[in-house]
Design a protein around this motif. Sequence first.
Motif, short mmCIF file in Angstrom:
data_model
loop_
_atom_site.label_atom_id
_atom_site.label_comp_id
_atom_site.label_asym_id
_atom_site.label_seq_id
_atom_site.Cartn_x
_atom_site.Cartn_y
_atom_site.Cartn_z
N ILE A 1 -54.59 -52.28 49.46
CA ILE A 1 -53.79 -52.72 48.32
C ILE A 1 -52.71 -51.68 48.00
O ILE A 1 -51.54 -52.02 47.77
CB ILE A 1 -54.70 -52.98 47.10
CG1 ILE A 1 -55.60 -54.19 47.41
CG2 ILE A 1 -53.87 -53.24 45.85
CD1 ILE A 1 -56.70 -54.41 46.42
N ILE A 2 -53.09 -50.42 48.03
CA ILE A 2 -52.12 -49.34 47.77
C ILE A 2 -51.05 -49.33 48.86
O ILE A 2 -49.84 -49.22 48.56
CB ILE A 2 -52.85 -47.98 47.69
CG1 ILE A 2 -53.74 -47.94 46.46
CG2 ILE A 2 -51.85 -46.83 47.70
CD1 ILE A 2 -54.69 -46.77 46.41
N GLU A 3 -51.45 -49.46 50.09
CA GLU A 3 -50.50 -49.47 51.21
C GLU A 3 -49.50 -50.61 51.07
O GLU A 3 -48.28 -50.42 51.25
CB GLU A 3 -51.27 -49.60 52.53
CG GLU A 3 -50.41 -49.59 53.76
CD GLU A 3 -51.23 -49.81 55.03
OE1 GLU A 3 -50.64 -50.32 56.00
OE2 GLU A 3 -52.43 -49.48 55.05
N MET A 4 -49.95 -51.79 50.76
CA MET A 4 -49.07 -52.94 50.63
C MET A 4 -48.15 -52.79 49.41
O MET A 4 -46.98 -53.17 49.45
CB MET A 4 -49.87 -54.24 50.51
CG MET A 4 -50.51 -54.68 51.81
SD MET A 4 -49.29 -55.05 53.07
CE MET A 4 -49.57 -53.71 54.21
N ALA A 5 -48.69 -52.24 48.32
CA ALA A 5 -47.86 -52.03 47.12
C ALA A 5 -46.72 -51.06 47.44
O ALA A 5 -45.59 -51.26 46.98
CB ALA A 5 -48.72 -51.49 45.98
N ARG A 6 -47.01 -50.05 48.22
CA ARG A 6 -45.96 -49.08 48.58
C ARG A 6 -44.95 -49.70 49.55
O ARG A 6 -43.74 -49.55 49.38
CB ARG A 6 -46.57 -47.85 49.22
CG ARG A 6 -47.28 -46.98 48.25
CD ARG A 6 -47.94 -45.82 48.94
NE ARG A 6 -48.83 -45.16 48.00
CZ ARG A 6 -48.95 -43.87 47.87
NH1 ARG A 6 -48.26 -43.07 48.65
NH2 ARG A 6 -49.75 -43.35 46.98
N GLU A 7 -45.45 -50.37 50.60
CA GLU A 7 -44.55 -50.92 51.63
C GLU A 7 -43.74 -52.10 51.13
O GLU A 7 -42.52 -52.15 51.29
CB GLU A 7 -45.37 -51.35 52.85
CG GLU A 7 -45.83 -50.23 53.72
CD GLU A 7 -46.60 -50.73 54.93
OE1 GLU A 7 -46.45 -51.91 55.32
OE2 GLU A 7 -47.37 -49.93 55.50
N LYS A 8 -44.39 -53.06 50.54
CA LYS A 8 -43.73 -54.32 50.19
C LYS A 8 -42.99 -54.26 48.85
O LYS A 8 -41.93 -54.84 48.70
CB LYS A 8 -44.75 -55.47 50.14
CG LYS A 8 -45.54 -55.66 51.41
CD LYS A 8 -44.70 -56.23 52.50
CE LYS A 8 -45.58 -56.43 53.75
NZ LYS A 8 -44.87 -56.96 54.85
N LEU A 9 -43.60 -53.60 47.90
CA LEU A 9 -43.01 -53.60 46.56
C LEU A 9 -42.34 -52.28 46.19
O LEU A 9 -41.68 -52.20 45.16
CB LEU A 9 -44.11 -53.93 45.53
CG LEU A 9 -44.85 -55.25 45.76
CD1 LEU A 9 -46.00 -55.40 44.77
CD2 LEU A 9 -43.89 -56.42 45.64
N GLY A 10 -42.56 -51.24 46.99
CA GLY A 10 -41.94 -49.95 46.70
C GLY A 10 -42.56 -49.26 45.50
O GLY A 10 -41.91 -48.44 44.86
N LEU A 11 -43.78 -49.60 45.16
CA LEU A 11 -44.44 -48.99 44.00
C LEU A 11 -45.02 -47.63 44.36
O LEU A 11 -45.37 -47.36 45.50
CB LEU A 11 -45.56 -49.91 43.50
CG LEU A 11 -45.14 -51.30 43.04
CD1 LEU A 11 -46.36 -52.12 42.66
CD2 LEU A 11 -44.16 -51.21 41.88
N VAL A 12 -45.12 -46.78 43.34
CA VAL A 12 -45.73 -45.46 43.51
C VAL A 12 -46.63 -45.19 42.30
O VAL A 12 -46.51 -45.83 41.26
CB VAL A 12 -44.68 -44.34 43.62
CG1 VAL A 12 -43.88 -44.47 44.90
CG2 VAL A 12 -43.77 -44.31 42.42
N PHE A 13 -47.50 -44.22 42.44
CA PHE A 13 -48.34 -43.81 41.31
C PHE A 13 -47.46 -43.08 40.29
O PHE A 13 -46.42 -42.51 40.64
CB PHE A 13 -49.48 -42.90 41.78
CG PHE A 13 -50.58 -43.66 42.48
CD1 PHE A 13 -51.44 -44.48 41.77
CD2 PHE A 13 -50.75 -43.55 43.85
CE1 PHE A 13 -52.46 -45.17 42.39
CE2 PHE A 13 -51.76 -44.24 44.49
CZ PHE A 13 -52.62 -45.05 43.76
N PRO A 14 -47.88 -43.06 39.03
CA PRO A 14 -47.05 -42.41 37.99
C PRO A 14 -46.76 -40.93 38.26
O PRO A 14 -45.71 -40.43 37.88
CB PRO A 14 -47.88 -42.56 36.71
CG PRO A 14 -48.81 -43.69 36.98
CD PRO A 14 -49.04 -43.72 38.45
N ASP A 15 -47.65 -40.23 38.92
CA ASP A 15 -47.42 -38.80 39.16
C ASP A 15 -46.74 -38.51 40.50
O ASP A 15 -46.61 -37.37 40.90
CB ASP A 15 -48.75 -38.04 39.07
CG ASP A 15 -49.77 -38.56 40.07
OD1 ASP A 15 -49.59 -39.67 40.59
OD2 ASP A 15 -50.75 -37.84 40.33
N GLU A 16 -46.26 -39.54 41.17
CA GLU A 16 -45.59 -39.39 42.48
C GLU A 16 -44.09 -39.55 42.34
O GLU A 16 -43.60 -40.22 41.43
CB GLU A 16 -46.10 -40.43 43.49
CG GLU A 16 -47.52 -40.23 43.92
CD GLU A 16 -47.94 -41.29 44.94
OE1 GLU A 16 -48.75 -40.96 45.81
OE2 GLU A 16 -47.46 -42.43 44.87
#
Length: 102
Positions: free
Chosen positions: A80-95
Amino acid sequence: MARKRKKAGAISENKFAIIFVTGVVLSVAIILGVKVNSIKQELAKRESYNQKVIEELESEDERSKKLEEQRKYVQTDSYIIEMAREKLGLVFPDEIAIKAEK
């Protein structure tokens, strides 16, 4: 004399009967040989087909195992984290997201 002619005729008939029976037996042997050969060829074709089906079954079994592994993986948080980063460009708040220019 008449007896010799009857005996000669009987021998002639016996020879004809022997030749006829021999011809029939040879004909049956040839027919059976051809039939056995065709049955062997059919058996070889079926064995080949069976081997092909077994190979396809093994291949599909491998594919099924891979799909099961994939199904388990997509249910994990790391996927889920991998797809959020790749597809949606999302990051964690501290990143901090850094993208390369194309």
